[in-house]
Design a protein around this motif. Structure first.
Motif, PDB file in Angstrom:
ATOM      1  N   UNK A 142       8.071  11.245   3.818  1.00  0.00           N
ATOM      2  CA  UNK A 142       6.896  10.685   4.494  1.00  0.00           C
ATOM      3  C   UNK A 142       7.256   9.453   5.316  1.00  0.00           C
ATOM      4  N   UNK A 143       7.119   8.264   4.735  1.00  0.00           N
ATOM      5  CA  UNK A 143       7.330   7.028   5.496  1.00  0.00           C
ATOM      6  C   UNK A 143       8.785   6.800   5.861  1.00  0.00           C
ATOM      7  N   UNK A 144       9.692   7.309   5.059  1.00  0.00           N
ATOM      8  CA  UNK A 144      11.132   7.313   5.301  1.00  0.00           C
ATOM      9  C   UNK A 144      11.761   5.929   5.376  1.00  0.00           C
ATOM     10  N   UNK A 145      11.600   5.223   6.511  1.00  0.00           N
ATOM     11  CA  UNK A 145      12.426   4.041   6.747  1.00  0.00           C
ATOM     12  C   UNK A 145      11.662   2.741   6.601  1.00  0.00           C
ATOM     13  N   UNK A 187       0.830  -1.204   0.000  1.00  0.00           N
ATOM     14  CA  UNK A 187       0.000   0.000   0.000  1.00  0.00           C
ATOM     15  C   UNK A 187       0.863   1.252   0.000  1.00  0.00           C
ATOM     16  N   UNK A 188       1.974   1.215   0.718  1.00  0.00           N
ATOM     17  CA  UNK A 188       2.923   2.330   0.697  1.00  0.00           C
ATOM     18  C   UNK A 188       3.490   2.514  -0.706  1.00  0.00           C
ATOM     19  N   UNK A 189       3.829   1.402  -1.362  1.00  0.00           N
ATOM     20  CA  UNK A 189       4.345   1.463  -2.736  1.00  0.00           C
ATOM     21  C   UNK A 189       3.312   2.071  -3.677  1.00  0.00           C
ATOM     22  N   UNK A 190       2.056   1.660  -3.537  1.00  0.00           N
ATOM     23  CA  UNK A 190       0.985   2.162  -4.397  1.00  0.00           C
ATOM     24  C   UNK A 190       0.750   3.653  -4.181  1.00  0.00           C
TER      25      UNK A 190
END
Length: 470
Positions: A339-342, A177-180
């Motif tokens: 945003x999500x960074x790591x 979902x992060x990738x999308x």
């Protein structure tokens, strides 16, 4: 033709000719060896080949049995495309996700497979080893685009599938979902047009709502799953910036689009110069021996951003995904940094070692076989006891069944009723626009039918029978 191929071909013919019927036990390895004249090892390999093709299955300490032959059900007739200027689904999804976290709930509504099938002991052992050796991984490994050796491992797997890839093409993310979402942010902005399938994973609707996008919905084709003529019509008619599609093991319906259609999709993307975010999170959960290809396999101009994850095959605790796209790699990394960074360096290191061993492929094979067996058991049980005006759509992939309820039923009401019985399902309101008929549910079928699961299924059927007579 090898001896194994000769024997498996002969046995397949016997099954197709109903000499051995569904549910019937096959001769033991020793009996088959004596009858056929082949060695025990040849017979075992032939049985395993038929098992991989989904024709037979093994019962522990019992032998091999003929699988049920289930034919795919066609979808409802195609509807026209539509334009949605405003999407509002986040409150509904939030309430639904909170409800699935209740204690002691039977998770038929879960998006994840049964945890008992996922967490591989070998992988957990590797994670524990790295956790004890803290100097072997660094927080810098978690910075975009991710651990280089994991990028290499994933790129190598693409290359083996006939998709030329380099490590630099891969951006490691915190799940699919992060990738999308990162992919969508790299392409679209407020007011842009996005094309979605009319029935679609709710994360796509959430992303469109969050970015303020105008949504063109593409209805499913009743036979092929994807309507190419309607797709090209949309690309011609609207200034579509990006498409977000799921074409392998579609969630929630379950169909897989043919390679021929995927190739034509890639050609149309190039013709109209439109990007595709390809959600392929269930790519490894196919049945049989032939892995379906992605649109990315036919993408010659890098229009496709291919998004995947390990979470659906290794568990929610291994929520590590990736985007495959060369042109937009830097932009995605920048957005990730903001945003999500790591992404966990510990898990990335462990995955590199696990992917390099034979244990990963062994785990995938066992997982596919278990999911196929459980899904067939659910299907046959439901077909036996559900009312005749219910339609159960079966596709030989993944672990979802898409069920059409009687016309007078509302899936949200059924969902709310079952919650009182500590049973969750996924109502169609999560996956479709309000104008679409809302008498469908998605059922997670990744569980063995134990007495507890059977009791929950009986409750589901009881409620459907009761509400259908109202």
């Amino acid at each position: 033709m090898s001896k194994v191929a000769q024997l498996s071909h002969t046995l397949r013919q016997l099954i197709e000719q109903d000499v051995w019927q569904a549910g019937q036990k096959l001769p033991s390895l020793r009996e088959q060896a004596q009858t056929s004249g082949y060695s025990l090892m040849t017979v075992l390999n032939a049985y395993q080949e038929l098992e991989a093709q989904g024709l037979i299955y093994a019962k522990e300490k019992s032998g091999f049995y003929v699988e049920e032959n289930i034919s795919e059900t066609k979808l409802d007739h195609s509807q026209t495309t539509s334009l949605q200027n405003h999407i509002e689904i986040n409150p509904l999804v939030f309430q639904y996700l909170k409800s699935t976290q209740r204690p002691n709930i039977v998770p038929f509504g879960s998006a994840f497979p049964n945890e008992a099938l996922l967490y591989c002991p070998k992988l957990l052992h590797i994670v524990a080893q790295y956790a004890r050796q803290r100097k072997n991984y660094s927080h810098l490994d978690s910075m975009p685009p991710g651990l280089f050796s994991l990028q290499q491992s994933i790129a190598r797997r693409y290359s083996l599938q006939g998709i030329p890839s380099e490590a630099q093409d891969i951006v490691i993310t915190s799940g699919c979902l992060d990738a999308l979402n990162l992919s969508l942010q790299a392409i679209a902005q407020n007011g842009d047009y996005i094309l979605l399938q009319k029935t679609m994973f709710y994360g796509a609707w959430q992303a469109a709502e969050r970015l303020g996008l105008k949504v063109i919905t593409l209805p499913e084709h009743p036979e092929y799953g994807f309507d190419l003529a309607q797709f090209e019509h949309c690309l011609k008619t609207y200034p579509i910036k990006v498409c977000w599609l799921m074409l392998n093991s579609h969630n929630p319906i379950g169909f897989t689009v043919s390679d021929e259609i995927k190739q034509k999709i890639a050609e149309l993307l190039d013709k109209y110069q439109v990007h595709l975010i390809e959600d392929d999170v269930y790519q490894e959960l196919y049945y049989g021996t032939q892995k379906p290809r992605s649109v990315k396999a036919f993408d010659t101009q890098d229009w496709v951003l291919h998004c995947c994850s390990f979470s659906k095959v290794l568990g929610a605790g291994f929520r590590i995904g990736w985007v495959h796209n060369k042109k937009l790699s830097s932009k995605i990394q920048y957005l990730q940094m903001m945003s999500t960074l790591s992404v966990s360096p510990l898990l990335q290191h462990a995955l590199v070692e696990f992917l390099a061993s034979h244990h990963y492929e062994k785990h995938l094979k066992q997982l596919r076989q278990a999911l196929e067996r459980h899904k067939k058991q659910f299907y046959l049980y439901l077909k036996q006891y559900l009312p005749q005006d219910c339609e159960v759509y079966y596709y030989p992939t993944s672990y979802f069944l898409w069920i059409k309820l009687p016309k007078n039923m509302n899936s949200m009401q059924l969902y709310q009723s079952l919650l009182h019985e500590h049973i969750s399902i996924a109502p169609s309101q999560l996956f479709t626009i309000p104008e679409t008929p809302q008498n469908y549910i998605r059922l997670n079928c990744s569980f063995e039918i134990t007495p507890h699961i059977q009791q929950a299924l009986e409750q589901l059927i009881k409620y459907i029978l009761y509400q259908s007579t109202k």
